[in-house]
Design an enzyme around this catalytic site. Structure first.
Site, PDB file in Angstrom:
ATOM      1  N   ARG A 222     -14.184  37.739  -7.645  1.00 43.92           N
ATOM      2  CA  ARG A 222     -12.862  37.221  -7.972  1.00 43.92           C
ATOM      3  C   ARG A 222     -12.552  37.612  -9.411  1.00 43.92           C
ATOM      4  O   ARG A 222     -13.447  37.571 -10.281  1.00 43.92           O
ATOM      5  CB  ARG A 222     -12.822  35.690  -7.856  1.00 43.92           C
ATOM      6  CG  ARG A 222     -12.746  35.157  -6.449  1.00 43.92           C
ATOM      7  CD  ARG A 222     -11.408  35.469  -5.771  1.00 43.92           C
ATOM      8  NE  ARG A 222     -11.329  34.928  -4.421  1.00 43.92           N
ATOM      9  CZ  ARG A 222     -11.668  35.597  -3.310  1.00 43.92           C
ATOM     10  NH1 ARG A 222     -12.108  36.834  -3.384  1.00 43.92           N
ATOM     11  NH2 ARG A 222     -11.544  35.033  -2.125  1.00 43.92           N
TER      12      ARG A 222
ATOM     13  N   GLU B 243      -3.750  38.219  -9.363  1.00 42.13           N
ATOM     14  CA  GLU B 243      -3.272  39.157  -8.349  1.00 42.13           C
ATOM     15  C   GLU B 243      -1.901  38.738  -7.812  1.00 42.13           C
ATOM     16  O   GLU B 243      -1.664  37.535  -7.665  1.00 42.13           O
ATOM     17  CB  GLU B 243      -4.278  39.207  -7.183  1.00 42.13           C
ATOM     18  CG  GLU B 243      -5.604  39.755  -7.639  1.00 42.13           C
ATOM     19  CD  GLU B 243      -6.677  39.723  -6.553  1.00 42.13           C
ATOM     20  OE1 GLU B 243      -6.349  39.465  -5.378  1.00 42.13           O
ATOM     21  OE2 GLU B 243      -7.837  39.945  -6.896  1.00 42.13           O
TER      22      GLU B 243
ATOM     23  N   HIS C   6      -7.825  44.699  -3.978  1.00 43.95           N
ATOM     24  CA  HIS C   6      -8.531  43.641  -3.228  1.00 43.95           C
ATOM     25  C   HIS C   6      -8.744  44.052  -1.762  1.00 43.95           C
ATOM     26  O   HIS C   6      -8.231  43.411  -0.838  1.00 43.95           O
ATOM     27  CB  HIS C   6      -7.758  42.310  -3.316  1.00 43.95           C
ATOM     28  CG  HIS C   6      -8.617  41.117  -3.001  1.00 43.95           C
ATOM     29  ND1 HIS C   6      -8.445  39.890  -3.603  1.00 43.95           N
ATOM     30  CD2 HIS C   6      -9.658  40.965  -2.141  1.00 43.95           C
ATOM     31  CE1 HIS C   6      -9.333  39.038  -3.118  1.00 43.95           C
ATOM     32  NE2 HIS C   6     -10.087  39.675  -2.216  1.00 43.95           N
TER      33      HIS C   6
HETATM   34  C1  8YV Z   1     -10.377  38.375   2.041  1.00 42.04           C
HETATM   35  C2  8YV Z   1     -12.029  37.849   0.189  1.00 42.04           C
HETATM   36  O1  8YV Z   1      -9.784  39.453   2.645  1.00 42.04           O
HETATM   37  O2  8YV Z   1     -13.164  36.686   1.890  1.00 42.04           O
HETATM   38  C3  8YV Z   1     -12.847  36.729   0.729  1.00 42.04           C
HETATM   39  O3  8YV Z   1     -13.226  35.846  -0.069  1.00 42.04           O
HETATM   40  O4  8YV Z   1     -11.917  37.976  -0.953  1.00 42.04           O
HETATM   41  C4  8YV Z   1     -11.325  38.871   1.005  1.00 42.04           C
HETATM   42  O5  8YV Z   1     -12.273  39.739   1.510  1.00 42.04           O
HETATM   43  C5  8YV Z   1      -9.360  37.455   1.498  1.00 42.04           C
HETATM   44  O6  8YV Z   1      -9.913  36.302   0.999  1.00 42.04           O
HETATM   45  C6  8YV Z   1      -8.277  37.162   2.530  1.00 42.04           C
HETATM   46  O7  8YV Z   1      -7.834  35.849   2.485  1.00 42.04           O
END
Ligand code: 8YV
Length: 321
Positions: free
Chosen positions: A240, A269, A287
């Site tokens: 993140r 983001e 992302h």
């Molecule tokens: C997702 C992500 O696509 O799973 C996670 O924590 O960061 C991503 O791979 C995203 O969260 C979609 O909501």
């Protein structure tokens, strides 16, 4: 019995939407416009379950509102930093996520970013596309080899381990890692634990971040920690954006205090700081850690498994709260 009402906040892979249509009274988001806070509040008042994603900030304000209909949030994603978990718990709303099914895709992308950064892919491709390539050179565009180098994993959970395994077994790298608690699994590759993140940052040739975002991890990778990195080292972030002090990272990259970075995530983001965009020594991706058809379908199916189990009164396969 009427089918539970579910609202999906984002467009989902077709087989996932099909399953939702069959098993719920569902409102899908055909044109994929992200929900505003107002639209999220409405969804929480109307639906028994909300299938949400990283772009939906389920704040304490929203979840603390009186008279919510929603009893379960099925987050499409393993990271749940978009949801105020304490507020969900207080409101008696269950929260599910989608671990495991995205581990390989995300680890693959961490490795891709490591290669992109260390082999200067963005910088050299840009040079070529802009017509600035003067011809083959034996001494220009040299990057850093990976064999025998050290990868430092910050956060040795599922994705951290999968990235480390690829680095160790696929690229012949030495693995060091920081993890808050001792690992409860036996690794099938050599890896040495370090007591602090600082030690990992100072020793590694490539640092790869795999800690959850939000809460106490916000800004965890501080200016001081970035300053501890070798000037020849690279930072990869598929976790993140908010876990890194972004201005400090930008300054270190701009001043050449570290060699480069590969980033798939950003603090705010979809905003990406102009200073980062201007830098040649960083690869920037929007992302896409879990963005394969197979993985996004599996994530969606797990989110629906969570909803179905919840409404059947069974244990959710992946429940956070
Ligand atoms: C997702 C992500 O696509 O799973 C996670 O924590 O960061 C991503 O791979 C995203 O969260 C979609 O909501």
């Amino acid at each position: 019995m009427p089918l539970p009402r579910v609202i999906a906040t984002r467009k989902l892979p077709a087989p996932v939407e099909e399953r939702l249509r069959t098993n719920f009274t569902v409102a899908l988001n055909e044109d994929d416009t992200p929900f505003t806070p107002g639209r999220l509040a409405e969804a929480l008042r109307q639906a028994d379950g909300v299938l949400c994603a990283v772009t939906d900030r389920m704040s304490a304000d929203l979840l603390g509102t009186e008279g919510l209909q929603t009893r379960v949030l099925a987050n499409f994603g393993v990271g749940v930093n978009n949801i105020d978990l304490a507020a969900a718990e207080k409101a008696g709303i269950a929260v599910g996520n989608t671990p495991d099914v995205l581990t390989d895709a995300t680890a693959d992308l961490a490795i891709a970013l490591m290669l992109a950064a260390t082999r200067r892919m963005y910088e050299t491709e840009k040079m070529l596309r802009e017509g600035r390539w003067q011809g083959f050179s034996l001494t220009a565009q040299l990057g850093m080899g990976l064999s025998g180098k050290t990868i430092g994993i910050v956060g040795m959970g599922r994705i951290g381990q999968a990235t480390a395994r690829r680095a160790a077994l696929g690229f012949g790298m030495k693995v060091i890692y920081y993890n808050r608690s001792p690992l409860r699994v036996t690794l099938d590759f050599p890896a040495e634990r370090r007591e602090t993140i600082e030690e990992v940052m100072a020793e590694a040739d490539v640092v790869s971040l795999h800690i959850p975002g939000g809460g106490e991890n916000r800004g965890r990778i501080s200016a001081a920690m970035i300053a501890a990195m070798k000037p020849t080292a690279y930072l990869v972030n598929t976790a993140r954006g908010d876990v890194v002090e972004e201005p400090a990272l930008i300054a270190a990259l701009a001043e050449g205090r570290i060699a480069g970075a590969g980033l798939d995530v950003f603090a705010e983001e979809p905003k990406v700081p102009a200073e980062l965009i201007a830098l040649d020594n960083v690869t920037l991706l929007p992302h896409i850690g879990s963005a394969t058809l197979e993985t996004r379908t599996a994530m969606g199916m797990l989110a629906v498994d969570n909803l179905e189990a919840f409404f059947a009164g069974k244990p959710m396969p992946a429940r956070v709260v």
